[in-house]
Design a protein around this motif. Structure first.
Motif, PDB file in Angstrom:
ATOM      1  N   ILE A  12      16.791  -1.713 -17.090  1.00  0.00           N
ATOM      2  CA  ILE A  12      15.977  -2.934 -17.090  1.00  0.00           C
ATOM      3  C   ILE A  12      14.561  -2.685 -16.526  1.00  0.00           C
ATOM      4  N   CYS A  13      14.437  -1.715 -15.645  1.00  0.00           N
ATOM      5  CA  CYS A  13      13.127  -1.393 -15.046  1.00  0.00           C
ATOM      6  C   CYS A  13      12.146  -0.966 -16.135  1.00  0.00           C
ATOM      7  N   MET A  14      12.660  -0.163 -17.070  1.00  0.00           N
ATOM      8  CA  MET A  14      11.804   0.324 -18.150  1.00  0.00           C
ATOM      9  C   MET A  14      11.297  -0.828 -19.012  1.00  0.00           C
ATOM     10  N   SER A  73      14.766  13.106 -15.990  1.00  0.00           N
ATOM     11  CA  SER A  73      14.839  13.227 -14.525  1.00  0.00           C
ATOM     12  C   SER A  73      14.239  12.003 -13.824  1.00  0.00           C
ATOM     13  N   ARG A  74      13.652  11.103 -14.589  1.00  0.00           N
ATOM     14  CA  ARG A  74      13.039   9.903 -14.010  1.00  0.00           C
ATOM     15  C   ARG A  74      13.852   8.656 -14.298  1.00  0.00           C
ATOM     16  N   PHE A  75      14.997   8.832 -14.933  1.00  0.00           N
ATOM     17  CA  PHE A  75      15.750   7.664 -15.389  1.00  0.00           C
ATOM     18  C   PHE A  75      16.244   6.810 -14.218  1.00  0.00           C
ATOM     19  N   GLU A  83       0.873  -1.182   0.000  1.00  0.00           N
ATOM     20  CA  GLU A  83       0.000   0.000   0.000  1.00  0.00           C
ATOM     21  C   GLU A  83       0.911   1.234   0.000  1.00  0.00           C
ATOM     22  N   ARG A  84       0.495   2.290  -0.676  1.00  0.00           N
ATOM     23  CA  ARG A  84       1.310   3.510  -0.728  1.00  0.00           C
ATOM     24  C   ARG A  84       1.415   4.121   0.674  1.00  0.00           C
ATOM     25  N   SER A  85       2.546   4.759   0.943  1.00  0.00           N
ATOM     26  CA  SER A  85       2.766   5.345   2.281  1.00  0.00           C
ATOM     27  C   SER A  85       1.867   6.546   2.516  1.00  0.00           C
ATOM     28  N   CYS A 141      10.086  -3.508 -18.248  1.00  0.00           N
ATOM     29  CA  CYS A 141       8.821  -4.072 -17.760  1.00  0.00           C
ATOM     30  C   CYS A 141       7.806  -2.989 -17.403  1.00  0.00           C
ATOM     31  N   HIS A 142       8.279  -1.808 -17.015  1.00  0.00           N
ATOM     32  CA  HIS A 142       7.369  -0.796 -16.460  1.00  0.00           C
ATOM     33  C   HIS A 142       6.900   0.288 -17.432  1.00  0.00           C
ATOM     34  N   MET A 143       7.568   0.438 -18.585  1.00  0.00           N
ATOM     35  CA  MET A 143       7.058   1.435 -19.546  1.00  0.00           C
ATOM     36  C   MET A 143       5.654   0.990 -19.963  1.00  0.00           C
ATOM     37  N   GLU A 182      -0.746   9.540  -0.119  1.00  0.00           N
ATOM     38  CA  GLU A 182      -1.258   9.816  -1.458  1.00  0.00           C
ATOM     39  C   GLU A 182      -0.128  10.309  -2.375  1.00  0.00           C
ATOM     40  N   ASN A 183       0.008   9.687  -3.516  1.00  0.00           N
ATOM     41  CA  ASN A 183       1.015  10.047  -4.509  1.00  0.00           C
ATOM     42  C   ASN A 183       2.468   9.968  -4.029  1.00  0.00           C
ATOM     43  N   SER A 184       2.698   9.065  -3.083  1.00  0.00           N
ATOM     44  CA  SER A 184       4.090   8.807  -2.683  1.00  0.00           C
ATOM     45  C   SER A 184       4.676   7.815  -3.691  1.00  0.00           C
ATOM     46  N   PRO A 185       5.982   7.825  -3.898  1.00  0.00           N
ATOM     47  CA  PRO A 185       6.555   6.848  -4.825  1.00  0.00           C
ATOM     48  C   PRO A 185       6.395   5.440  -4.259  1.00  0.00           C
ATOM     49  N   PRO A 186       5.757   4.521  -5.013  1.00  0.00           N
ATOM     50  CA  PRO A 186       5.550   3.187  -4.433  1.00  0.00           C
ATOM     51  C   PRO A 186       6.854   2.457  -4.136  1.00  0.00           C
ATOM     52  N   LEU A 227      15.804   4.427  -8.721  1.00  0.00           N
ATOM     53  CA  LEU A 227      16.128   4.206  -7.309  1.00  0.00           C
ATOM     54  C   LEU A 227      16.386   5.489  -6.531  1.00  0.00           C
ATOM     55  N   GLN A 228      16.383   6.602  -7.267  1.00  0.00           N
ATOM     56  CA  GLN A 228      16.507   7.899  -6.593  1.00  0.00           C
ATOM     57  C   GLN A 228      15.247   8.130  -5.752  1.00  0.00           C
ATOM     58  N   CYS A 229      14.130   7.591  -6.198  1.00  0.00           N
ATOM     59  CA  CYS A 229      12.857   7.823  -5.505  1.00  0.00           C
ATOM     60  C   CYS A 229      12.179   6.528  -5.042  1.00  0.00           C
ATOM     61  N   ASN A 237      -1.960   9.487  -9.075  1.00  0.00           N
ATOM     62  CA  ASN A 237      -2.577  10.361 -10.086  1.00  0.00           C
ATOM     63  C   ASN A 237      -2.007  11.776  -9.981  1.00  0.00           C
ATOM     64  N   LEU A 238      -0.699  11.822  -9.747  1.00  0.00           N
ATOM     65  CA  LEU A 238      -0.056  13.108  -9.475  1.00  0.00           C
ATOM     66  C   LEU A 238      -0.308  14.148 -10.559  1.00  0.00           C
ATOM     67  N   LEU A 239      -0.250  13.723 -11.817  1.00  0.00           N
ATOM     68  CA  LEU A 239      -0.371  14.700 -12.898  1.00  0.00           C
ATOM     69  C   LEU A 239      -1.738  15.400 -12.875  1.00  0.00           C
ATOM     70  N   PRO A 256       2.201   0.235 -14.708  1.00  0.00           N
ATOM     71  CA  PRO A 256       2.840   1.080 -15.719  1.00  0.00           C
ATOM     72  C   PRO A 256       3.387   2.378 -15.132  1.00  0.00           C
ATOM     73  N   ILE A 257       4.489   2.835 -15.666  1.00  0.00           N
ATOM     74  CA  ILE A 257       5.074   4.125 -15.274  1.00  0.00           C
ATOM     75  C   ILE A 257       4.003   5.195 -15.507  1.00  0.00           C
ATOM     76  N   PRO A 258       3.754   6.062 -14.529  1.00  0.00           N
ATOM     77  CA  PRO A 258       2.633   7.002 -14.642  1.00  0.00           C
ATOM     78  C   PRO A 258       2.923   8.183 -15.584  1.00  0.00           C
ATOM     79  N   ALA A 259       1.857   8.900 -15.937  1.00  0.00           N
ATOM     80  CA  ALA A 259       1.939  10.026 -16.868  1.00  0.00           C
ATOM     81  C   ALA A 259       2.931  11.094 -16.392  1.00  0.00           C
ATOM     82  N   SER A 260       3.075  11.241 -15.072  1.00  0.00           N
ATOM     83  CA  SER A 260       3.980  12.276 -14.535  1.00  0.00           C
ATOM     84  C   SER A 260       5.429  12.043 -14.949  1.00  0.00           C
ATOM     85  N   HIS A 261       5.784  10.772 -15.279  1.00  0.00           N
ATOM     86  CA  HIS A 261       7.163  10.446 -15.656  1.00  0.00           C
ATOM     87  C   HIS A 261       7.388  10.617 -17.167  1.00  0.00           C
ATOM     88  N   LEU A 262       6.288  10.875 -17.878  1.00  0.00           N
ATOM     89  CA  LEU A 262       6.383  10.910 -19.341  1.00  0.00           C
ATOM     90  C   LEU A 262       6.222  12.328 -19.895  1.00  0.00           C
TER      91      LEU A 262
HETATM   92  C1  HEC Z   1      12.178  11.948  -9.057  1.00  0.00           C
HETATM   93  C2  HEC Z   1      11.531  10.827  -8.406  1.00  0.00           C
HETATM   94  C3  HEC Z   1      11.138   9.626  -9.209  1.00  0.00           C
HETATM   95  C4  HEC Z   1      11.880   8.925 -10.129  1.00  0.00           C
HETATM   96  C5  HEC Z   1      13.312   9.168 -10.548  1.00  0.00           C
HETATM   97  C6  HEC Z   1      11.041   7.846 -10.585  1.00  0.00           C
HETATM   98  N1  HEC Z   1       9.825   7.903  -9.942  1.00  0.00           N
HETATM   99 FE1  HEC Z   1       8.264   6.620 -10.217  1.00  0.00          FE
HETATM  100  N2  HEC Z   1       7.123   7.744  -8.961  1.00  0.00           N
HETATM  101  C7  HEC Z   1       7.541   8.847  -8.272  1.00  0.00           C
HETATM  102  C8  HEC Z   1       6.424   9.416  -7.552  1.00  0.00           C
HETATM  103  C9  HEC Z   1       6.479  10.637  -6.625  1.00  0.00           C
HETATM  104  C10 HEC Z   1       5.295   8.613  -7.841  1.00  0.00           C
HETATM  105  C11 HEC Z   1       3.863   8.802  -7.378  1.00  0.00           C
HETATM  106  C12 HEC Z   1       3.246  10.057  -7.964  1.00  0.00           C
HETATM  107  C13 HEC Z   1       3.227  10.058  -9.479  1.00  0.00           C
HETATM  108  O1  HEC Z   1       2.379   9.411 -10.084  1.00  0.00           O
HETATM  109  O2  HEC Z   1       4.083  10.719 -10.047  1.00  0.00           O
HETATM  110  C14 HEC Z   1       5.776   7.566  -8.730  1.00  0.00           C
HETATM  111  C15 HEC Z   1       4.973   6.564  -9.220  1.00  0.00           C
HETATM  112  C16 HEC Z   1       5.450   5.451  -9.925  1.00  0.00           C
HETATM  113  C17 HEC Z   1       4.667   4.266 -10.239  1.00  0.00           C
HETATM  114  C18 HEC Z   1       3.204   4.011  -9.853  1.00  0.00           C
HETATM  115  C19 HEC Z   1       2.250   4.389 -10.942  1.00  0.00           C
HETATM  116  C20 HEC Z   1       0.794   4.252 -10.569  1.00  0.00           C
HETATM  117  O3  HEC Z   1      -0.047   4.403 -11.474  1.00  0.00           O
HETATM  118  O4  HEC Z   1       0.458   4.011  -9.433  1.00  0.00           O
HETATM  119  C21 HEC Z   1       5.492   3.421 -10.911  1.00  0.00           C
HETATM  120  C22 HEC Z   1       5.161   2.053 -11.447  1.00  0.00           C
HETATM  121  C23 HEC Z   1       6.783   4.085 -11.035  1.00  0.00           C
HETATM  122  N3  HEC Z   1       6.715   5.317 -10.449  1.00  0.00           N
HETATM  123  C24 HEC Z   1       7.898   3.531 -11.636  1.00  0.00           C
HETATM  124  C25 HEC Z   1       9.100   4.196 -11.850  1.00  0.00           C
HETATM  125  C26 HEC Z   1      10.217   3.667 -12.614  1.00  0.00           C
HETATM  126  C27 HEC Z   1      10.260   2.284 -13.224  1.00  0.00           C
HETATM  127  C28 HEC Z   1      11.198   4.623 -12.606  1.00  0.00           C
HETATM  128  C29 HEC Z   1      12.501   4.601 -13.351  1.00  0.00           C
HETATM  129  C30 HEC Z   1      12.456   4.355 -14.785  1.00  0.00           C
HETATM  130  C31 HEC Z   1      10.702   5.736 -11.811  1.00  0.00           C
HETATM  131  N4  HEC Z   1       9.419   5.459 -11.394  1.00  0.00           N
HETATM  132  C32 HEC Z   1      11.418   6.901 -11.525  1.00  0.00           C
HETATM  133  C33 HEC Z   1       8.811   9.359  -8.244  1.00  0.00           C
HETATM  134  C34 HEC Z   1       9.839   8.967  -9.091  1.00  0.00           C
END
Ligand code: HEC
Ligand code: HEC
Length: 187
Positions: free
Chosen positions: A99-101, A139-141, A74-76, A103-105, A78-82, A144-146, A175-177, A116-122
């Motif tokens: 390698i994370c990408m 900035s999301r590469f 469970e997330r810590s 499976c997670h893209m 709302e919108n915490s990095p899982p 493990l930074q988050c 749903n951060l975005l 799936p990697i959320p919209a905020s990372h794209l």
């Molecule tokens: C700068 C910090 C940061 C980095 C780097 C980052 N994330 Fe995240 N990630 C977050 C945060 C904060 C959330 C929750 C809020 C959001 O959706 O953005 C999240 C959410 C997620 C989720 C949950 C999506 C959902 O719909 O619940 C996944 C899966 C994920 N990240 C995978 C990854 C992967 C894989 C990478 C590397 C390729 C990555 N993240 C890099 C901060 C980060």
């Protein structure tokens, strides 16, 4: 005769005062010692602050479950990095081949069953917030930074923080975005 008596009185007086001083000194010293904290006792790690050579970081136990076999946490809040639910040993370092990408893209997650990697990372979140046509923002590469692997250990301080969720769905999805600009007024 008179002077002999006076010097006796004086001697007794001096002796009494000195004794009194000695006792009070001893008491103060005792009090200070009891209230002093040694350097080794300072802080939570209970070790000297001047030498790091014998200091061992806390190593907890991480899950050995492979992706696909683990259970998401469970997330810590709302919108915490899982937390990473599965074993990642053998996946590091993250270099050109992230390698994370694999499976997670979003396009891969359909097949791998990963979240799936959320919209905020794209989007270029630090710039104009433009959609990057399906590419990951730089900035999301370094995931493990988050995102960290859940680790079993005895915490030095108990964590009594309790996350709150406005929407029950937020316990397992983000749903951060959609909420990023909440409360921000723009012209
Ligand atoms: C700068 C910090 C940061 C980095 C780097 C980052 N994330 Fe995240 N990630 C977050 C945060 C904060 C959330 C929750 C809020 C959001 O959706 O953005 C999240 C959410 C997620 C989720 C949950 C999506 C959902 O719909 O619940 C996944 C899966 C994920 N990240 C995978 C990854 C992967 C894989 C990478 C590397 C390729 C990555 N993240 C890099 C901060 C980060
Ligand atoms: C072989 C595919 C695969 C690889 C590689 C992989 N994952 Fe996963 N990941 C999954 C699956 C599947 C899940 C869902 C839990 C499960 O079924 O084990 C998951 C769960 C997660 C979660 C929890 C998401 C949530 O909704 O709670 C995070 C965070 C995560 N992975 C991050 C990473 C990071 C970071 C890497 C690279 C170091 C990585 N994953 C590599 C498949 C993968």
């Amino acid at each position: 005769m008179k002077s002999k008596k006076t010097s006796w009185i004086l001697a007794v007086l001096v002796a009494t005062i000195s004794l009194g001083l000695l006792v009070s000194c001893a008491q103060t010293q005792k009090q200070t010692r009891a209230g002093t904290i040694s350097e080794e006792e300072l802080g939570l790690r209970q070790e000297t602050l001047y030498n790091e050579s014998s200091t061992v970081p806390v190593h907890g136990e991480t899950t050995k479950k492979e992706p696909g076999e683990s259970t998401r946490f469970e997330r810590s809040f709302e919108n915490s990095p899982p937390l990473i639910a599965h074993d990642i040993s053998g996946m590091l370092p993250l270099d050109e081949d992230n390698i994370c990408m694999g499976c997670h893209m979003p396009e891969e997650a359909i097949f791998s069953g990963a979240t799936p990697i959320p919209a905020s990372h794209l989007i270029d979140i630090l710039g104009k917030r433009e959609y990057l046509k399906g590419a990951l923002d730089g900035s999301r590469f370094n995931c493990l930074q988050c995102h960290v692997v859940q680790t079993k250990l005895t915490p030095a301080v108990e964590n009594i923080f309790k996350g709150e969720f406005r929407d029950e769905r937020g316990r397992y999805r983000s749903n951060l975005l959609n909420t990023l600009n909440e409360g921000v007024e723009s012209e």
